[in-house]
Design a protein around this motif. Structure first.
Motif, mmCIF file in Angstrom:
data_model
loop_
_atom_site.group_PDB
_atom_site.id
_atom_site.type_symbol
_atom_site.label_atom_id
_atom_site.label_comp_id
_atom_site.label_asym_id
_atom_site.label_seq_id
_atom_site.Cartn_x
_atom_site.Cartn_y
_atom_site.Cartn_z
ATOM 1 N N LEU A 227 10.506 2.031 -5.022
ATOM 2 C CA LEU A 227 10.773 3.050 -6.042
ATOM 3 C C LEU A 227 9.553 3.966 -6.110
ATOM 4 O O LEU A 227 8.581 3.679 -6.804
ATOM 5 C CB LEU A 227 11.032 2.396 -7.407
ATOM 6 C CG LEU A 227 11.621 3.291 -8.502
ATOM 7 C CD1 LEU A 227 12.974 3.833 -8.077
ATOM 8 C CD2 LEU A 227 11.741 2.525 -9.808
ATOM 9 N N SER A 228 9.613 5.069 -5.387
ATOM 10 C CA SER A 228 8.465 5.960 -5.299
ATOM 11 C C SER A 228 8.308 6.779 -6.579
ATOM 12 O O SER A 228 9.225 6.873 -7.408
ATOM 13 C CB SER A 228 8.619 6.907 -4.099
ATOM 14 O OG SER A 228 9.725 7.766 -4.294
ATOM 15 N N ALA A 234 12.210 12.342 -10.464
ATOM 16 C CA ALA A 234 13.441 13.093 -10.207
ATOM 17 C C ALA A 234 14.623 12.480 -10.940
ATOM 18 O O ALA A 234 15.441 13.195 -11.538
ATOM 19 C CB ALA A 234 13.707 13.146 -8.705
ATOM 20 N N GLY A 235 14.733 11.151 -10.913
ATOM 21 C CA GLY A 235 15.877 10.494 -11.552
ATOM 22 C C GLY A 235 15.847 10.577 -13.063
ATOM 23 O O GLY A 235 16.827 10.975 -13.700
ATOM 24 N N VAL A 239 17.483 13.859 -16.606
ATOM 25 C CA VAL A 239 18.174 13.556 -17.868
ATOM 26 C C VAL A 239 17.288 13.837 -19.074
ATOM 27 O O VAL A 239 17.706 14.482 -20.039
ATOM 28 C CB VAL A 239 18.644 12.082 -17.885
ATOM 29 C CG1 VAL A 239 19.357 11.767 -19.205
ATOM 30 C CG2 VAL A 239 19.552 11.792 -16.698
ATOM 31 N N PHE A 240 16.032 13.372 -19.034
ATOM 32 C CA PHE A 240 15.155 13.442 -20.203
ATOM 33 C C PHE A 240 14.041 14.479 -20.073
ATOM 34 O O PHE A 240 13.240 14.628 -20.984
ATOM 35 C CB PHE A 240 14.528 12.072 -20.462
ATOM 36 C CG PHE A 240 15.522 10.998 -20.789
ATOM 37 C CD1 PHE A 240 16.067 10.901 -22.062
ATOM 38 C CD2 PHE A 240 15.935 10.100 -19.819
ATOM 39 C CE1 PHE A 240 16.983 9.909 -22.358
ATOM 40 C CE2 PHE A 240 16.845 9.104 -20.105
ATOM 41 C CZ PHE A 240 17.383 9.008 -21.386
ATOM 42 N N GLY A 241 13.946 15.136 -18.948
ATOM 43 C CA GLY A 241 12.889 16.123 -18.767
ATOM 44 C C GLY A 241 11.724 15.563 -17.967
ATOM 45 O O GLY A 241 11.468 14.351 -17.956
ATOM 46 N N THR A 242 10.999 16.468 -17.317
ATOM 47 C CA THR A 242 9.915 16.057 -16.429
ATOM 48 C C THR A 242 8.758 15.416 -17.192
ATOM 49 O O THR A 242 8.144 14.445 -16.732
ATOM 50 C CB THR A 242 9.395 17.261 -15.631
ATOM 51 O OG1 THR A 242 10.487 17.863 -14.914
ATOM 52 C CG2 THR A 242 8.323 16.838 -14.637
ATOM 53 N N GLY A 243 8.431 15.936 -18.384
ATOM 54 C CA GLY A 243 7.329 15.393 -19.163
ATOM 55 C C GLY A 243 7.566 13.948 -19.557
ATOM 56 O O GLY A 243 6.682 13.093 -19.405
ATOM 57 N N GLY A 247 5.486 10.599 -18.222
ATOM 58 C CA GLY A 247 4.915 9.602 -19.127
ATOM 59 C C GLY A 247 5.449 8.209 -18.863
ATOM 60 O O GLY A 247 4.698 7.218 -18.866
ATOM 61 N N LEU A 248 6.755 8.108 -18.625
ATOM 62 C CA LEU A 248 7.349 6.809 -18.291
ATOM 63 C C LEU A 248 6.779 6.283 -16.980
ATOM 64 O O LEU A 248 6.523 5.075 -16.833
ATOM 65 C CB LEU A 248 8.868 6.948 -18.199
ATOM 66 C CG LEU A 248 9.641 5.679 -17.804
ATOM 67 C CD1 LEU A 248 9.455 4.599 -18.865
ATOM 68 C CD2 LEU A 248 11.118 5.992 -17.593
ATOM 69 N N CYS A 249 6.566 7.193 -16.048
ATOM 70 C CA CYS A 249 6.019 6.804 -14.743
ATOM 71 C C CYS A 249 4.613 6.222 -14.906
ATOM 72 O O CYS A 249 4.263 5.235 -14.249
ATOM 73 C CB CYS A 249 5.992 8.019 -13.819
ATOM 74 S SG CYS A 249 5.744 7.630 -12.082
ATOM 75 N N ILE A 250 3.809 6.804 -15.784
ATOM 76 C CA ILE A 250 2.460 6.284 -16.039
ATOM 77 C C ILE A 250 2.526 4.853 -16.561
ATOM 78 O O ILE A 250 1.810 3.961 -16.099
ATOM 79 C CB ILE A 250 1.712 7.195 -17.028
ATOM 80 C CG1 ILE A 250 1.424 8.556 -16.395
ATOM 81 C CG2 ILE A 250 0.407 6.536 -17.481
ATOM 82 C CD1 ILE A 250 0.784 9.549 -17.341
ATOM 83 N N LEU A 251 3.412 4.619 -17.534
ATOM 84 C CA LEU A 251 3.541 3.276 -18.113
ATOM 85 C C LEU A 251 4.020 2.269 -17.075
ATOM 86 O O LEU A 251 3.511 1.143 -16.997
ATOM 87 C CB LEU A 251 4.506 3.314 -19.307
ATOM 88 C CG LEU A 251 4.055 4.139 -20.515
ATOM 89 C CD1 LEU A 251 5.140 4.137 -21.585
ATOM 90 C CD2 LEU A 251 2.749 3.591 -21.081
ATOM 91 N N LEU A 252 5.002 2.670 -16.267
ATOM 92 C CA LEU A 252 5.519 1.766 -15.248
ATOM 93 C C LEU A 252 4.462 1.447 -14.193
ATOM 94 O O LEU A 252 4.314 0.294 -13.772
ATOM 95 C CB LEU A 252 6.757 2.379 -14.589
ATOM 96 C CG LEU A 252 8.010 2.497 -15.462
ATOM 97 C CD1 LEU A 252 9.112 3.223 -14.699
ATOM 98 C CD2 LEU A 252 8.494 1.114 -15.892
ATOM 99 N N HIS A 253 3.732 2.463 -13.782
ATOM 100 C CA HIS A 253 2.706 2.246 -12.759
ATOM 101 C C HIS A 253 1.582 1.359 -13.286
ATOM 102 O O HIS A 253 1.114 0.456 -12.584
ATOM 103 C CB HIS A 253 2.138 3.589 -12.299
ATOM 104 C CG HIS A 253 3.043 4.319 -11.363
ATOM 105 N ND1 HIS A 253 2.815 5.615 -10.965
ATOM 106 C CD2 HIS A 253 4.184 3.921 -10.734
ATOM 107 C CE1 HIS A 253 3.779 5.983 -10.129
ATOM 108 N NE2 HIS A 253 4.606 4.977 -9.980
#
Length: 313
Positions: A227-228, A234-235, A239-243, A247-253
């Motif tokens: 999961l890059s 993009a996914g 739906v929820f916007g790039t911002g 932020g979600l990507c930071i938490l997941l990483h």
């Protein structure tokens, strides 16, 4: 401070050990680089071109704290422990550096964030059929992919580096410099209170540093398997916007990185609880007679494979 000891060196040795352990975190990335409009957020304190060499340099400075502690204590047992520690740490520095040369060659960088970024993708499990034998991989088998982690490109380097850096940290089963059955307490025999606590704390801080370093170089760092970063943004962003997606990507990483760090800490502690202490001659033989030749062989084999079959698939 015992009578006859060098007071200044006796006091400063625990500080050297503790500071060198803590500053290793400076170049270990907890995440990637993220963009919020015109704002860029990087989850690493420093990102020099020679990031991994910085870790090696700081690790070599830690030897001074151990050696000075034993020498300045005016105790023969402490001196013997510091001599063991200096010989062991200097010996394993050679193997530790050579064991990851193959990783440098594969990822073309010494920057730890760039290494983690290069692992934020996958590679075809059967790609060698196309690159080596010229056989096209059927589309229905192309989904068989593995994360492009360093442990899959350099499995032998992973084992050698983990063994070498644990020996560098003097953790069991490589704790001969402080072997209670032989040296009473080794190089920190004449220490107590907070000064002893600094030695004790620094070794466990190094356990976390080792876990972060191994996770970054060999386990993809902050990258989530299959999961890059682009796929997440993009996914979710559609739906929820790039911002929000960033932020979600930071938490997941960050969560993924910490999970890998905890797993590597558990592995180190499991080895500590499982294996008995090696004899001193076994520790040195492992370095010079086994790990060093293997690390040199790994460099030549990696270079040969890259020369014949090209870069990473």
């Amino acid at each position: 401070v015992p009578l006859g000891a060098n007071r200044f060196m006796h006091l400063i040795s625990p500080l050297i050990a503790a500071v060198t352990a803590i500053v290793g975190f400076a170049v270990i990335p907890f995440g990637g680089v993220y963009h919020f409009g015109d704002t860029t957020l990087s989850l690493v304190v420093a990102n020099p071109d020679w990031g991994l060499l910085y870790i090696f340099a700081i690790g070599s400075l830690a030897t001074y704290g151990t050696v000075l502690a034993g020498w300045s204590s005016n105790n023969n047992w402490s001196l013997l422990g510091s001599m063991r520690a200096s010989a062991q740490m200097i010996s394993y520095e050679v193997t530790m550096g050579l064991s990851v040369v193959g990783v440098f060659m594969v990822f073309h960088t010494l920057k730890l964030p760039d290494m983690a970024l290069a692992q934020d993708q996958t590679f075809r499990l059967l790609g060698f059929l196309d690159r080596v034998f010229g056989l096209p991989v059927p589309a229905w088998l192309d989904w068989l992919r593995l994360p492009a982690w360093g442990i899959f490109y350099q499995p032998l380097a992973f084992l050698m580096f983990l063994a070498a850096i644990m020996a560098e940290n003097k953790r069991p089963p490589f704790d001969t410099p402080e072997g209670e059955s032989e040296l009473i307490a080794g190089f920190h025999l004449e220490y107590s209170g907070m000064r002893f606590g600094l030695f004790y704390m620094s070794e466990f801080i190094e356990v976390v540093v080792i876990a972060g370093l191994v996770a970054t170089m060999f386990l993809g760092g902050w990258a989530i398997p299959w999961l890059s970063t682009g796929a997440i943004i993009a996914g979710v962003g559609s739906v929820f916007g790039t911002g929000f997606a960033t932020g979600l990507c930071i938490l997941l990483h960050f969560g993924c990185f910490m999970t890998k760090v905890v797993a590597m800490i558990w592995l180190q502690m499991s080895l500590r609880w499982t294996l008995p202490r090696f004899r001193y001659d076994q520790v040195m033989d492992l370095c010079w007679k086994i790990l060093l030749p293997l690390s040199l062989a790994n460099i030549f084999v990696t270079a040969l494979v890259m020369l014949i079959f090209g870069e990473r698939a």
